[in-house]
Design an enzyme around this catalytic site. Structure first.
Site, short mmCIF file in Angstrom:
data_model
loop_
_atom_site.label_atom_id
_atom_site.label_comp_id
_atom_site.label_asym_id
_atom_site.label_seq_id
_atom_site.Cartn_x
_atom_site.Cartn_y
_atom_site.Cartn_z
CB SER A 109 -15.21 75.91 -30.56
OG SER A 109 -14.99 74.53 -30.57
CG ASP A 168 -7.76 74.31 -27.69
OD1 ASP A 168 -8.39 73.48 -27.01
OD2 ASP A 168 -8.29 75.09 -28.50
CG HIS A 176 -11.72 74.74 -26.60
ND1 HIS A 176 -11.13 74.61 -27.85
CD2 HIS A 176 -13.05 74.64 -26.81
CE1 HIS A 176 -12.07 74.43 -28.76
NE2 HIS A 176 -13.25 74.44 -28.15
#
Ligand SMILES: Nc1ncnc2c1ncn2[C@@H]1O[C@H](COP(=O)(O)OP(=O)(O)OP(=O)(O)O)[C@@H](O)[C@H]1O
Ligand SMILES: [Mg+2]
Lengths: 540, 264
Positions: free
Chosen positions: B94, B216, B244
């Site tokens: 991320s 996600d 995620h």
């Protein structure tokens, strides 16, 4: 029907459906498998609309990010989440702040079967939290502001401390300078005296005369230097009197122009009908010359020098080194190189100079500063690098009453008026013998002694016409000696010779006196005066 | 400044090629605890915490330095210098996928390749670009963060972080996961969710693997495609895993994808 007043008779199903908390069951993939009536009611959704949905779907987008980034990983790794704040989304899109408890349920083989989730409505609690947070933020800002103020204060205190240190340094330099000047005076007196005596002898060869002239000139320069040192140390004997500054400055015009050179334009501006200032005019002239030379040096020989005369009012309560009232102001502004903060801070310090060796002694501004303060005025210097410098001297006004009094004419002397029997006392052998020689030259009958006690004996035994006494002597000051001598001979004429011209004790007397070093002519004139004012008193 | 202490850097493994695992927003290095060991045999494994997370030195945090990814990127490059690493495989989740990408643009000579787990160059919707969130949504996140970090919830915001006077809490929390300092998390959230690094994506010339999961909710599949389309030299792998954080929810699938990318 339960009897009235008895608690509700709930089944487990009633409890599940209507408990005052929301309740959810999820499968291991996070899909909603069961939901109680309370939660469905809060969300304003039918149960079937909720079943089979991902639990994240009932969260607001912001809460969903928090769940995904913070809660999901912990739930997976630790199997429980306690009292997590999350926002739920109602059917109409509005927000329901909630506190949630999460528990993973594991099967016998340890694999997760699903999750139990309890939901508490935290609307009020959240509002209260917001207030708390806002309060905390305010407190933090206040603390920051305080810290800033504090830092500000500290820098100001530091600056003040630096000022004080500088002041103290100047004060001790003043004492030192005063002491050095005093000793130099004592050394200069015999030098000047001897030169004077020598120069009066006839049959000097031209070469001897030239050498003598050079020595006399050097001694004179040394005398001026010492006098500037004394002014700085505020120990100069000042002949303060009412002075018309306009007249004084106009009288100096040529002198100033000559000292600043042809390429610097001098502008003199004076308000009409200015009152008189109270100052020693000779010293003030010196001060103005010092400032002019500084301006010339700063302007590299080219620019404008403006000299302004006026008055200034120092108001009550205004931060100033002076009592409130009206003052004469003499402002000199140049268009020169100016000074940076560090130079400006030290400019009035004695012996501080930025000039090449031999080009400045660093006593100019300190002399001006000493004169202004000793006269009951003040000196201010403002300077902008590359733009110029403004020097302001404030001087007290002379009261109108004094205005009419003309300056006393300089006493003239014709030699020798009268042969006097003079008793000379000085503890310094060199000074004593040279002054004695001078007195002898002047045709007087001299008896010289080294101590005040011997002098007192002589006063009784020899009845001198005049007592010339040094001021600073071990055991007894010249002043005390004169007092003691006058006990015996109240009308004894006296002359006090001083190195420190401006001792506080002396300020209160009108005794005739003479500052070291002095020439033969000055000595003669002082004797003439002293002999004619035998009744000068010790106190005013 | 001791970089190793500041970022709680750990070096493990028996191999020579360095593989750096970098955690994203909301986590610390422990997020990789089921993935990293799979690489210890063939690589030199580097794990660390961003300043503000886990065992990092919180006193090193300065709001101005870390007000954008630049401060985090600088830290990564300092770790690389400190350990004198080259030929690096950088695995970032991320936010850290972006940090790794920006670091590789600054010092390409140090990097071999990038693995981006659930990356997103910008979380805000703008025109045709669907980042997934609006500005209001991000404000909602900040409020939820505030509320959780006020102290009700020890699960995510251990008091130990801001509480040096209570070292006994340290023992209670040893072995916990994904701890972040509340105030820093708040500022990190702004950096992560309000930044827009779409313009930098085409400048990353390194070989890159984009790992995209099903459903996600933070970085939707459109964003995965966007990354793949705009990275000059990338592969996209659509995983079976959901959510995620596939490195936490599906460590084996994640490890396998990385391994086959490195083999290829
Ligand atoms: N008008 C001015 N413009 C710029 N700098 C000045 C000015 N007046 C004084 N200064 C600075 O202050 C220093 C001290 O001045 P001061 O008059 O006390 O000594 P001086 O001029 O150096 O030497 P002296 O006056 O004894 O020959 C100077 O060396 C110079 O650096
Ligand atoms: Mg000067």
């Amino acid at each position: 029907m339960p009897p009235s007043g008895a608690p509700p008779d709930e089944t487990a199903e009633d409890l599940y459906e209507s408990a005052p908390v929301g309740y959810l069951t999820l499968d291991s993939g996070g899909l909603i498998t069961r939901v109680n009536g309370t939660l469905a009611g809060w969300l304003n959704l039918d149960k079937p609309a909720l079943l089979g949905q991902k639990v994240q779907k009932i969260l607001t987008p912001g809460a969903r990010i928090f769940y995904e980034t913070h809660c999901g990983p912990i739930l997976r790794l630790e199997g429980a989440l306690r009292q997590i704040a999350l926002d739920l989304r109602r059917a109409d899109g509005t927000r329901l702040p909630a506190l949630m408890e999460w528990r993973r349920v594991d099967g016998l083989d340890g694999a997760p079967l699903g999750y139990r989730v309890m939901v508490v409505d935290a609307t009020e609690r959240r509002a209260y939290e917001r207030e708390l947070l806002d309060e905390r933020e305010r407190a933090r800002k206040t603390a920051e502001e305080l810290a800033r103020l504090n830092a500000d204060l500290e820098t100001r205190v530091e600056a003040r401390t630096a000022d004080l240190v500088q002041l103290r340094k100047i004060e001790s330099l003043g004492q030192l300078t005063g002491g050095v000047a005093h000793d130099m005076n004592n050394l200069l007196t015999p030098i000047v005296t001897c030169l004077d005596i020598l120069s009066r002898s006839t049959n000097l060869s031209p070469r001897q005369e030239r050498l003598l002239g050079g020595a006399t000139e050097a001694a004179e320069r040394a005398r001026i230097l010492v006098s500037r040192m004394l002014t700085f140390a505020r120990r100069q004997h000042l002949e303060a009197r009412p002075v018309d500054l306009t007249e004084l400055v106009l009288g100096m015009h040529d002198l100033i122009t000559r000292s600043i050179g042809p390429l610097i334009e001098l502008h003199v501006q004076a308000d009409p009908d200015l009152p008189l200032a109270r100052v020693d005019p000779n010293q003030l002239e010196l001060a103005i010359l010092n400032l002019s030379v500084n301006a010339r040096d700063a302007m590299n020989g080219q620019g404008h020098l403006t000299l302004r005369l006026g008055t200034t009012l120092i108001a009550d309560g205004q931060p100033a080194p002076l009592p409130a009232g009206r003052y004469m102001s003499l402002v000199m502004r140049d268009t020169g190189a100016g000074m940076d903060a560090a130079t400006l801070a030290r400019a009035t310090e004695p012996f501080f100079t930025t000039k090449a060796p031999g080009h400045g002694t660093g006593l100019g501004l300190s002399m001006v500063h000493g004169l202004a303060e000793q006269s009951g005025g003040a000196l201010f210097i403002e300077s902008v690098p590359q733009a110029g410098t403004t020097v302001t001297i404030l001087l007290p006004l002379a009261s109108e009453a004094v205005r009419a009094t003309p300056a006393p004419p300089a006493p003239s002397y014709k030699e020798p008026v009268q042969r006097l029997r003079i008793l000379l006392v000085d503890d310094d052998e060199l000074v004593r013998s040279s002054v004695a020689a001078m007195l002898d030259e002047l045709g007087h009958d001299v008896r010289d002694v080294a101590t005040p006690l011997l002098a007192l004996n002589e006063v009784n035994a020899a009845y001198p016409d005049l007592l010339i006494s040094d001021f600073a002597m071990p055991g007894m000051t010249g002043l005390a000696l004169i007092q003691a001598a006058r006990q015996q001979r109240p009308s004894l004429p006296v002359l006090l010779v001083t190195g420190f011209a401006n001792l506080p004790d002396l300020d209160a007397t009108t005794l005739p006196r003479l500052s070291k070093p002095f020439s033969r002519a000055e000595l003669a004139s002082a004797i003439a005066q002293a002999a004619h004012v035998p009744n000068a008193s010790l106190a005013t | 400044m001791d970089v190793i202490k500041r970022n709680n850097v750990k070096v493990l493994g028996e191999g020579t090629q360095p593989i750096v695992f970098a955690h994203g927003f909301g986590c610390d290095w422990t997020a990789w605890r089921s993935v990293a060991p799979n690489f210890e045999r063939d690589h030199k494994v580097i794990l660390f915490d961003h300043v503000g997370a886990g065992g990092s030195d919180l006193t090193a945090y300065r709001s101005d330095k870390y007000s954008s990814y630049a401060g985090y990127v600088a830290d990564v490059l300092e770790i690389i210098d400190e350990l004198d690493m080259n030929d690096i495989v950088f695995v970032g989740h991320s936010a850290a996928a972006m940090i790794g990408m920006l670091a590789s643009i600054q010092k390409p000579e140090r990097f071999d390749s990038l693995v981006m787990v659930s990356p997103s160059p910008s979380f805000l919707d703008e025109g045709d670009y669907k980042g997934g969130f609006s500005r209001d949504d991000i404000d909602g996140l900040l409020e939820v963060l505030d509320s959780n970090f006020l102290g009700w919830s020890r699960s995510t915001a251990p008091l130990i972080m801001g509480n040096p006077e209570r070292p006994e809490l340290g023992d209670v929390l040893t072995g916990s996961f994904c701890r972040t300092d509340p105030d820093i998390a708040r500022e990190f959230a702004r950096v992560v969710f309000l930044a827009d690094h779409r313009a930098d994506v085409p400048n990353c010339t390194k070989r890159a693997l984009v790992l995209q999961t099903q459903a996600d909710l933070i970085a939707p599949v459109e964003v995965g495609h966007y990354m793949h389309d705009h990275l000059p030299n990338s592969e996209l792998v659509l995983m079976k895993a959901t959510g995620h954080c596939p490195h936490i929810s599906a460590p084996e699938e994640t490890s396998a994808a990385i391994r086959s990318f490195l083999a290829g």
